[in-house]
Design an enzyme around this catalytic site. Structure first.
Site, PDB file in Angstrom:
ATOM      1  N   LYS A  26       2.344   0.038  -5.375  1.00  0.00           N
ATOM      2  CA  LYS A  26       2.609  -1.402  -4.920  1.00  0.00           C
ATOM      3  C   LYS A  26       2.353  -2.410  -6.211  1.00  0.00           C
ATOM      4  O   LYS A  26       1.463  -2.074  -6.965  1.00  0.00           O
ATOM      5  CB  LYS A  26       1.456  -1.613  -3.954  1.00  0.00           C
ATOM      6  N   SER A  46       1.104  -4.895   4.387  1.00  0.00           N
ATOM      7  CA  SER A  46       1.733  -5.586   3.392  1.00  0.00           C
ATOM      8  C   SER A  46       2.361  -4.660   2.171  1.00  0.00           C
ATOM      9  O   SER A  46       3.113  -5.116   1.566  1.00  0.00           O
ATOM     10  CB  SER A  46       0.891  -6.519   2.617  1.00  0.00           C
ATOM     11  N   SER A  54      -2.880  -2.652   5.879  1.00  0.00           N
ATOM     12  CA  SER A  54      -1.573  -2.914   5.086  1.00  0.00           C
ATOM     13  C   SER A  54      -0.970  -1.438   4.722  1.00  0.00           C
ATOM     14  O   SER A  54       0.331  -1.662   4.298  1.00  0.00           O
ATOM     15  CB  SER A  54      -1.860  -3.579   3.749  1.00  0.00           C
TER      16      SER A  54
END
Lengths: 527, 556
Positions: A76, A171, A195
């Site tokens: 990420k 996210s 997330s």
């Protein structure tokens, strides 16, 4: 080969069925093919190929570094990567190239993993859709699955199918899409309120949020320091366990990591669940819960029970207050953590040079999106001297009550809690954006953030497809630092539910060539 | 707390002292103005500060002043409080900056054990209660030399609380030491900020982050002081303690010790007045001056019907006054918040130490207590006991940088009595240093040279007057030994009894008036002849011997 799990492909590498470079190239090619998913912000092709070459040499010499050697992974884009741009999907950090690796990234590299790229997210991980990043939204690979498309055909509504793609959740949506689309075998997400688990549920993946303190946060660009945990997204529980084993342990650079050494582990196969006690928190049965999710939840509970486990209803009485308190604590820390982005040392700098204050204001207005700015404003409000006691302090007290709720349940003999991960399956983007980021986050984190408030390990396991042909995940929450027990139970559960593998249609094309010739369904959950 | 009463316009006992050091403001180097042992009465009759020079008004009410201090001491440590960066004074700008110091996103603080130990040592030396559990907080404000936008400090639960600092101030004539105590509210660990260098011409600010993140001990003193001198002496004592402990070099000129003073005035028996804060006082002299100025300013303001604003002021050392600080107007809300990246700091004592604890991981307060070095108060007591010196002399020996060591080296090498050594070191030696604005380390006269000189004096090889002359020669021609000077200039006492008698005879014959005066019953008239004899012998004659010869001759 790409359709296989990490553990399987690792075995393939060791047996010489494929070389790391071949594997890497296949993944790179798939990344290119699935570019429209917008899963990656940066594809690190050169880095990955170079790492693969090194890995080739090790395998040739029989000196593999372990299960992760030669395995393509994605990270990420809120983890610091040395020499590789790290943006947090924000204008503020566009062009920012960190000089150091996050500890978790370093550990993956030290084990020989191949870094394919940095994945998309909501700006600074603030969101639950992966729709609010400066590089655009991430599209859920299931939008293009046979399972979903076939169901949709029955309902003639999608004249413009391409604009009707589904969100990944967030996210860590980029990481979820990357793993779900077979462009890598595991990806790092981050999990502050859900997330990692939320997009895992929406993309039919395993999403693991380890215990707070088990995995180093050094190099993870923080959202909420007291709740952030690096998360792991994989296609099987075993894979998550392999990655966790590589990451877990004390980090001298993160004072909140546990001191006790973590011993390497192999996940045992559980055959007997009769000694287990599964708690079903009654407060998690909320009116907003979709009937399909609720029914799968009940089925799962029945499954445990029918296999001999003790399944009991439990109460976490302060659950209702959790999301509000999470919001106060989250925004307060956000306001604090974001203070460093002033345009002086790194990142975006505005043009205004009338005064230092004017420079700050311009830089921060241009650098942050509305969501980030809104959270900074709220957090600043909560931390004002006159408000501190009424908001921050109270939220902290409620956080303690929530921690105690879990402690009481676990002390009463419950081994894990079984809950939904999300209220419903992934939404089409057009529907999702009807509500603002704050509303969506409050809805989507409702089942997940409590584990962050309490620092507990939690895992989302995909259990089945909805009537629309979309994945639904359920969550297991374990005792603090009993991650191994949690994974063991999750592995048993995973084996029982036999979640189907995603099958692609256009524009993904028939990926069977890349994914391997074997029948896709047979790949799953081989023991 | 018994605060001496200040009367407007007439200097109370504090004010008589406030002008200490006034005559030597050009002196450079080591902090001075801390002298008690009177050298030539230099400090006893300093004039009161200019602002106090007002005629007392009839019916004017009395004022009491209250002074509290916040002292930031840079911890003497190889690396910073939360990062591995080195700590050096005057390194090239931005050469000592880690990723954490520059607040790169994702970096986390890691507490430096040495800094914690320094805080515990300092806390113990200041008689504090050491908190076995203390917490770190973030204090937010936007400033260019604060990269993270917050400072990590200990606002809620500091590492040490409730201590006291005992210090001495000089009072009365002749000077003697009066002991005072100021309570220590707390000691907290915190990060230093970087430095901003403002280039007004180019409208630029340059940032140096070398200092950013260096460990500080903030020592918060209760408002138990009443004037500039008390504050200066308290700070000096703290400085000596920190230096004895090695927890801070505490050099004010290098910014390792920075003092903010909170000052207010009120009428006796009434609540404390509104306080002002005078920031960044970087020398003891300015500290005392700024406080005394600010007290007088507040009194004057109130007497004139004005009011005191709760504001931050700075001291303008050129103008000798305090002025409001421009950029700190308006109340700052620091939005304190617990630092989530640092778990509570837990300390142990021998009783609470968990069995099998890794000594590298835990800090044992009792072990630190056992290892504390000798503190200045103990050193002074020892000097008084061992050498029979007056307490104020012991203060002066410690307060002047390097003087105690010099003294001890002289004592080691000479056969002279400690009293003689004390006298010479504190009067002659220190007097010369002050006159030439030199630090002890810059003295042209070494301890050995002085020791030899004092041995010559003690064994009556030279007279006391000759000794002064030898000292002056040693001062102006470094490298020579006392014996060399004595022999070159033939300063040995004359031992030739016949020659001395001859000299005395000649003097008597040459001054019949003196003889007459003595015989008329004025024995002191003979002193004139003794003086002449010393002159004639270039100080080589022992005055007691001369006197004896003259008296014998006069008696016949």
């Amino acid at each position: 080969m790409l359709g296989r799990t990490l553990r399987e492909v690792s075995a393939g590498l060791k047996q010489g069925h494929i070389t790391p470079t071949e594997l890497c190239q296949k993944c790179l090619s798939l990344i290119k093919k699935t570019k429209f998913l917008n899963a990656y912000i940066t594809v690190t092709e050169e880095v990955a190929l170079k790492q693969a070459e090194e890995s080739d040499k090790r395998y040739a010499k029989g000196q593999s570094l372990g299960d992760l050697d030669g395995i393509p992974v994605a990270v990420k884009d809120n983890f610091s990567t040395s020499g590789i741009e790290t943006t947090c999907a924000s204008n503020m950090l566009r062009g920012y190239v960190p000089p150091y690796n996050a500890t978790v990234v370093q550990k993956l590299l030290d084990q020989g993993a191949l870094l394919m790229g940095k994945t998309n997210l909501d700006e600074f991980a603030m969101g639950s859709g992966s729709t609010d990043g400066v590089f655009g939204p991430v599209k859920n690979p299931w939008s293009y699955s046979k399972q979903y498309r076939e169901k949709r055909k029955q309902k003639p509504q999608g004249e413009n199918e391409d604009s009707d793609w589904l969100i990944t959740g967030g996210s860590s949506g980029g990481s979820a899409a990357a793993v779900s689309a077979f462009t890598c075998f595991a990806a790092l997400g981050s999990d502050t309120g859900g997330s990692t688990r939320n997009p895992a549920a929406h993309c039919g993946l395993i999403g693991l949020k380890p215990s707070y303190g088990l995995v180093s946060r050094h190099g993870l660009i923080p959202l909420v320091n007291s709740m952030d945990v690096p998360g792991i997204l994989t296609r099987s529980v075993d894979d998550a366990a392999i990655v966790l084993a590589a990451l877990a342990g004390h980090d001298p650079k993160d004072s909140t990591t546990i001191q006790d050494p973590v011993k390497p582990w192999m996940l045992p196969s559980l055959n007997d669940v009769s000694k287990l006690c599964i708690g079903i928190p009654k407060e998690y049965l909320v009116p907003e819960l979709s009937g399909e999710v609720q029914s799968l939840w009940t089925k799962a509970a029945d499954l445990f029970e029918s296999e001999g486990a003790k399944v009991i209803e439990v109460s976490l009485p302060h659950t209702n207050y959790s999301i509000v308190c999470y919001h106060v604590l989250c925004t307060a820390e956000v306001a604090s953590n974001m203070a460093r982005f002033d345009g002086l040392e790194y990142g975006h700098r505005g043009d205004m040079d009338l005064s230092t204050e004017a420079l700050y204001a311009t830089t921060r207005r241009e650098g942050f999106n509305d969501v980030v700015r809104g959270r900074i404003l709220s957090g600043t409000f909560f931390l004002l001297k006159e408000n501190y006691e009424n908001y921050f302090l109270k939220a902290q007290k409620v956080r303690r009550l929530i921690v105690n709720d879990f402690a009481n349940v676990f002390n009463s003999g419950v081994d894990v809690l079984l809950t939904p991960t999300t209220l419903c399956e992934a939404m089409p983007s057009l529907e999702f954006i009807k509500e603002d980021n704050r509303t969506r986050s409050a809805q989507d984190d409702v089942f997940t953030q409590a584990a962050n408030m309490a620092g507990l390990p939690a895992i989302s396991v995909p259990v089945g497809l909805s009537s629309k042909g979309l994945p639904i995940g359920l969550q297991l929450i374990g005792r603090a630092f009993c991650d191994q027990q949690l994974l063991t139970i999750a592995k048993w559960f995973e084996k029982q539910v036999q979640f189907p593998i995603i099958q692609f249609q256009e524009p993904m094309g028939d990926c069977s060539e890349i994914l391997g010739n074997e029948k896709l369904a047979s790949v799953s959950l081989k023991q | 707390m018994a605060a001496p009463v200040l009367r407007l316009g007439c200097a109370g006992r504090c004010w008589a002292l406030a002008g200490v050091d006034r005559g030597s403001r050009l002196r450079r180097g080591a902090p001075n103005g801390f002298t008690f042992g009177g050298i030539r009465g230099q400090m006893s009759t300093a004039p009161p500060p200019p602002l106090t020079a007002q005629e007392p008004r009839k019916g004017a009410r009395e004022w009491e002043a209250v002074v509290g201090l916040e002292i930031h001491a840079q911890i003497s440590s190889n690396s910073k409080l939360f990062s591995g960066s080195q700590v050096h004074f005057a390194a090239p700008p931005n050469s000592l900056v880690s990723f954490f110091d520059a607040s790169l996103p994702g970096t986390l603080p890691v507490l430096n054990r040495r800094c914690v130990e320094a805080a515990v040592m300092t806390g113990l030396a200041l008689n504090c209660h050491i908190n076995k559990k203390s917490l770190f907080d973030r204090k937010h404000y936007f400033y260019a030399d604060l990269p993270a936008g917050y400072q990590i400090t200990q606002q809620r639960l500091p590492i040490a609380v409730s201590g006291r600092l005992t210090y001495g101030v000089g009072v009365g004539t002749p000077r003697r030491v009066a002991v005072r105590t100021a309570r220590v509210k707390q000691i907290q660990l915190e990060q230093d900020s970087g430095k901003s260098l403002h280039d007004d011409a180019r409208a630029q600010t340059l940032i140096d982050l070398n200092r950013a993140g260096v460990g500080l001990l903030e020592v918060v003193m209760e408002p138990d002081m009443t004037c500039g001198e008390e504050a200066a002496m308290a700070v000096r004592e703290l400085q000596l303690i920190l230096q004895a402990l090695g927890t801070s070099q505490a050099n004010m000129a290098e910014g390792q010790l920075r003092v903010d003073a909170n000052i207010s005035v009120h009428h006796p028996g009434e609540p404390f007045g509104v306080r002002t804060e005078v920031k960044n006082l970087n020398s003891a002299k300015f500290l005392a001056k700024a406080i005394d100025y600010e007290i007088q300013r507040q009194i004057k303001e109130l007497e004139n019907g004005g009011e005191i604003l709760n504001e931050t002021r700075s001291f303008d050392s050129r103008l000798g006054c305090t002025v409001p600080m421009r950029d700190k107007e308006g109340k700052q809300d620091y939005r304190f918040m617990p630092e989530p990246n640092l778990p509570p700091l837990v300390l142990y004592d021998s009783a609470s130490l968990p069995a099998g604890a890794d000594v590298q991981q835990v800090i044992n307060i009792d072990c630190i207590r056992e290892g504390l070095p000798e503190l200045p108060s103990v050193t002074r007591d020892k000097l008084v006991q061992q050498y029979g010196m007056r307490p104020e002399h012991s203060f002066t020996l410690l307060n002047e940088v390097g003087l105690l060591e010099f003294f001890q080296n002289v004592i080691k090498e000479t056969r002279a009595e400690p009293k003689l050594v004390t006298n010479w070191v504190l009067n002659t030696f220190l007097g010369y240093l002050k006159q030439q604005s030199l630090a002890v380390g810059e003295s042209p006269v070494s301890p050995s040279a002085l020791a030899e000189l004092l041995t010559l004096l003690d064994t009556k090889v030279i007279s006391s007057a000759a000794a002064k002359q030898v000292f002056e020669d040693l001062w102006s021609s470094p490298g020579k030994t006392a014996a060399q000077v004595v022999s070159e200039q033939r300063l040995e006492l004359m031992e030739d009894q016949a020659a001395l008698e001859q000299l005395c005879q000649a003097l008597l014959e040459g001054h019949p008036q003196v003889v007459t005066d003595v015989k008329k019953g004025n024995p002191r008239a003979v002193n004139k002849l003794i003086g002449l004899a010393r002159k004639a012998t270039l100080n080589r004659a022992d005055p007691t011997v001369i006197k004896k010869i003259l008296e014998e001759k006069l008696a016949t």
